[in-house]
Design a protein around this motif. Structure first.
Motif, short mmCIF file in Angstrom:
data_model
loop_
_atom_site.label_atom_id
_atom_site.label_comp_id
_atom_site.label_asym_id
_atom_site.label_seq_id
_atom_site.Cartn_x
_atom_site.Cartn_y
_atom_site.Cartn_z
N ALA A 456 0.85 -1.19 0.00
CA ALA A 456 0.00 0.00 0.00
C ALA A 456 0.88 1.23 0.00
O ALA A 456 2.06 1.16 0.33
N GLN A 457 0.29 2.37 -0.36
CA GLN A 457 1.05 3.62 -0.40
C GLN A 457 0.92 4.34 0.93
O GLN A 457 -0.15 4.35 1.54
N ALA A 458 2.01 4.94 1.36
CA ALA A 458 2.01 5.72 2.60
C ALA A 458 2.56 7.10 2.30
O ALA A 458 3.39 7.29 1.41
N VAL A 459 2.06 8.10 3.04
CA VAL A 459 2.61 9.44 3.00
C VAL A 459 3.25 9.69 4.36
O VAL A 459 2.60 9.54 5.41
N VAL A 460 4.52 10.00 4.34
CA VAL A 460 5.31 10.01 5.57
C VAL A 460 5.94 11.38 5.77
O VAL A 460 6.51 11.96 4.82
N ALA A 461 5.86 11.90 6.98
CA ALA A 461 6.55 13.14 7.36
C ALA A 461 7.50 12.81 8.51
O ALA A 461 7.04 12.34 9.57
N LEU A 462 8.79 13.02 8.29
CA LEU A 462 9.78 12.84 9.35
C LEU A 462 10.19 14.21 9.84
O LEU A 462 10.80 14.99 9.11
N LEU A 463 9.84 14.52 11.07
CA LEU A 463 10.13 15.81 11.67
C LEU A 463 11.36 15.66 12.57
O LEU A 463 11.32 14.88 13.54
N VAL A 464 12.43 16.37 12.27
CA VAL A 464 13.67 16.24 13.05
C VAL A 464 14.00 17.58 13.70
O VAL A 464 13.97 18.63 13.07
N ASP A 465 14.32 17.52 14.96
CA ASP A 465 14.67 18.69 15.76
C ASP A 465 16.06 19.17 15.34
O ASP A 465 17.04 18.42 15.40
N THR A 466 16.17 20.43 14.92
CA THR A 466 17.47 21.00 14.53
C THR A 466 17.85 22.16 15.45
O THR A 466 18.57 23.06 15.06
#
Length: 644
Positions: A456-466
């Motif tokens: 299946a298709q996924a939409v992914v957001a990876l939020l990284v603290d900078t």
């Protein structure tokens, strides 16, 4: 038949493995992710070396150590001490002969010897007209003149001291003729009237004095000037008393001042032709091993070469390149292995550029290429895979057909496989197995099939603290490697998924993998999770039919939020408005059906309480990995959520 080429052995190991670009690229990538530019990271790699070869720093240290040893081992009293010994033996033998004589002239000669000045040079000069009675004494005295002549020549022409030992008058005349012809040749060269034919005639007549075989006047000048400059530095290194004594003794060389005149004329030519040589410098020799003038000159020439090698190996001057390093001099002073190491480093540098791992942008700055980023992502993902404890009984399903989607990879065919053939890889395997064979014949072992996945298709957001704390607490590089690993996994195995990397400090912004890898640490306070969640929401809404996944890596509570006018407002401790706006954006993601996971770094109790409440509110969960396990935790959670 094949042609064979033979080249001189360069000291390298012919059975050594080729340059390992993978390890080199990983080292460069780690430096880039730590904040270095790609060009500086490459220089650091060359400076440090790798596990299989020494770096430039190690070689420069060895050159400096050898230079110090030469300075500590030697002193410059060798010639003067040798002259003193010869003079003492001559006077002793003469006194023995005078003691046996009974005439008044013998008593007068004894008085003359007893009143010789304490200066060795003046004593030798006063005895120049002395009528020696002892043949042994005269022979010892003549050795002084012969020694001085040979030492003066050895300063300008290597090996003369030994070559002219026990020289005849004919040998001395040949030297005089060579110096006269050499000065005439350099006179013509200075006036621009010399020719190659004139140089060739000179070499035919006097080539025995120039073992390095120069091919023209310029090469001859280079060779002579380097040694003459070392001779001048040797003179500058002497004490004033030593210089005065040697100057006075030099007048006695070969019993005639003509040699000194010819050498003085030669020095004038060389200083005029090569003003760039170091004619004014000096060295501070110390130690117990006395050296003659020629030995001292050779030592200073070697010290000068070691200093130049040190500068070349340091690569500190503008435009420095590994090609600047004199490999012949390096092998001569530090051995063939040192030259082979530098050649390997040069090959490594060229290979990284030629194989497309480094790109130069329009602004002239070096960057890691997309190819390099893929390799770094592959390396990061490999590390992550190695740290995963297991698959928990889960497996990928690869099927051909309408629901199968190519992964871009291929594998060797096995009995029962129904996937389509990878024709290109199959034929390539057959050609490599029998190069040049026509027609190409396939075997079962050549066949590879294209892998497909049912997914299946996924939409992914990876939020990284900078934020600033990520840099200060050593979490900067692990965070970047985690993002690269996930990006590589999505781009190679799950190409239908849409991953967006979002970095958040005082403000948030979307980043490509290469931008994140090269991101410098922002030394400003602020953890604007509110802004990052807003960007994640926009990304999820662009893919309404995909499974939404939000992964958040942070080490601090939200301390900033975005105002309607676009201004980022910072408060510490976190204000209620900041917390409220952050929770509001998280609620919007929950309504979109996003599966949210917080990866909490550090042991801050306030952060732990906050992310626990946020995770419960969004129906997500909290993972608190150590830095070494961060990548495995994020990748594992992504796989869990997209299969859920």
């Amino acid at each position: 038949m094949r042609d064979s080429r033979y080249t001189p052995y360069d000291g390298s190991d012919p059975l050594a493995p080729p340059v390992d670009l993978r390890d080199a690229l990983e080292a460069i990538g780690n430096d880039v992710m730590s904040g270095s530019s790609p060009r500086h990271a490459l220089r650091e790699l060359l400076r440090r070396g790798t596990g299989n070869m020494r770096g430039l720093d190690d070689l420069a240290m060895k050159a400096a150590k050898r230079r110090r040893e030469m300075l500590q081992r030697s002193n410059l009293d060798g010639t003067l001490e040798e002259v003193r010994k010869l003079l003492d033996r001559a006077v002793l033998e003469e006194r023995k002969a005078l003691a046996r004589a009974l005439d008044d002239d013998a008593r007068f000669a004894e008085m003359q010897l007893a009143e010789l000045p304490g200066s060795t040079a003046k004593a030798v000069q006063e005895l120049s007209d002395y009528d020696w009675r002892s043949s042994e004494a005269r022979a010892e005295y003549d050795k002084i003149r012969d020694l001085l002549g040979r030492e003066l020549l050895d300063q300008r022409f290597a090996g003369m001291k030994q070559a002219l030992e026990n020289a005849s008058d004919e040998d001395r005349q040949r030297i005089a003729d060579m110096l006269d012809d050499l000065n005439n040749l350099l006179d013509a060269h200075a006036q621009g009237t010399d020719t190659q034919e004139q140089f060739d005639e000179f070499m035919d007549r006097h080539g025995e004095f120039f073992p390095d075989n120069p091919t023209n006047v310029e090469e001859l000048l280079d060779s002579l000037a380097a040694r003459a400059a070392a001779a001048q530095r040797l003179r500058n290194s002497l004490t004033p008393d030593q210089r005065a004594e040697l100057d006075a003794l030099s007048q006695q060389a070969f019993g005639s001042p003509s040699l000194l005149d010819q050498l003085g004329r030669l020095d004038q030519h060389l200083q005029s032709a090569r003003p760039g040589e170091d004619w004014e410098g000096s060295e501070r020799f110390r130690g117990e091993q006395g050296m003659g003038l020629g030995e001292g000159t050779a030592a200073l020439q070697e010290i000068a070469e070691l200093e130049e090698l040190g500068d070349q190996l340091a690569q500190q001057h503008a435009g420095a390149q590994l090609d600047d390093i004199d490999l012949d001099a390096l092998a001569r002073h530090l051995g063939d292995e040192a030259a082979a190491d530098v050649k390997t480093l040069a090959e490594l540098e060229k290979a990284l550029q030629q194989q497309g791992f480094l790109d130069k942008g329009a602004d002239g700055q070096w960057r890691l290429s997309p190819k390099a980023m893929r390799r770094l992502g592959e390396s990061a993902l490999r590390d992550v895979a190695g740290s995963l404890s297991g698959r928990r009984g889960e497996r990928d399903t690869r099927k051909a057909g309408a629901m199968g989607e190519p992964t871009g990879a291929s594998r060797e065919w096995a009995f029962g496989d129904t996937e389509p053939w990878d024709v290109t890889r199959t034929i390539t395997n057959a050609v490599l197995r029998q190069p040049g064979a026509i027609p190409v014949r396939l075997q079962v072992s050549d066949v590879e099939v294209a892998e497909t996945e049912q997914r299946a298709q996924a939409v992914v957001a990876l939020l990284v603290d900078t934020s600033f704390s990520m840099v200060m607490e050593g979490r900067w590089v692990p965070m970047k490697r985690t993002a690269l690993a996930l990006n590589h996994l999505v781009s190679t195995r799950f190409r239908g998924d849409d991953l967006q990397l979002i970095g958040f400090g005082r403000n948030a912004r979307t980043l490509t993998a290469s931008e994140l890898a090269g991101l410098d640490g922002a030394y400003e306070q602020g953890t604007n999770l509110h802004h990052a969640l807003m960007l994640a929401g926009r990304h999820l809404r662009r893919n309404p039919n995909a499974q939404p996944v939000v992964l958040i890596v942070t080490d601090g509570e939200p301390t900033a939020h975005l105002e309607p006018d676009g201004y980022a407002h910072f408060d510490y401790p976190p204000s209620m408005r900041t917390l409220g706006l952050t929770i509001k954006e998280l609620d919007l993601l929950a309504r979109l059906g996003a599966q949210v996971t917080f990866f909490r770094l550090g042991d801050d109790p306030g952060l732990a309480r906050f992310v626990d409440r946020m995770a419960r509110r969004a129906g997500g969960r909290v993972v608190a990995p150590d830095l070494d396990g961060l990548g495995a935790a994020v990748v594992s959670d992504y796989m869990r959520l997209r299969r859920k």
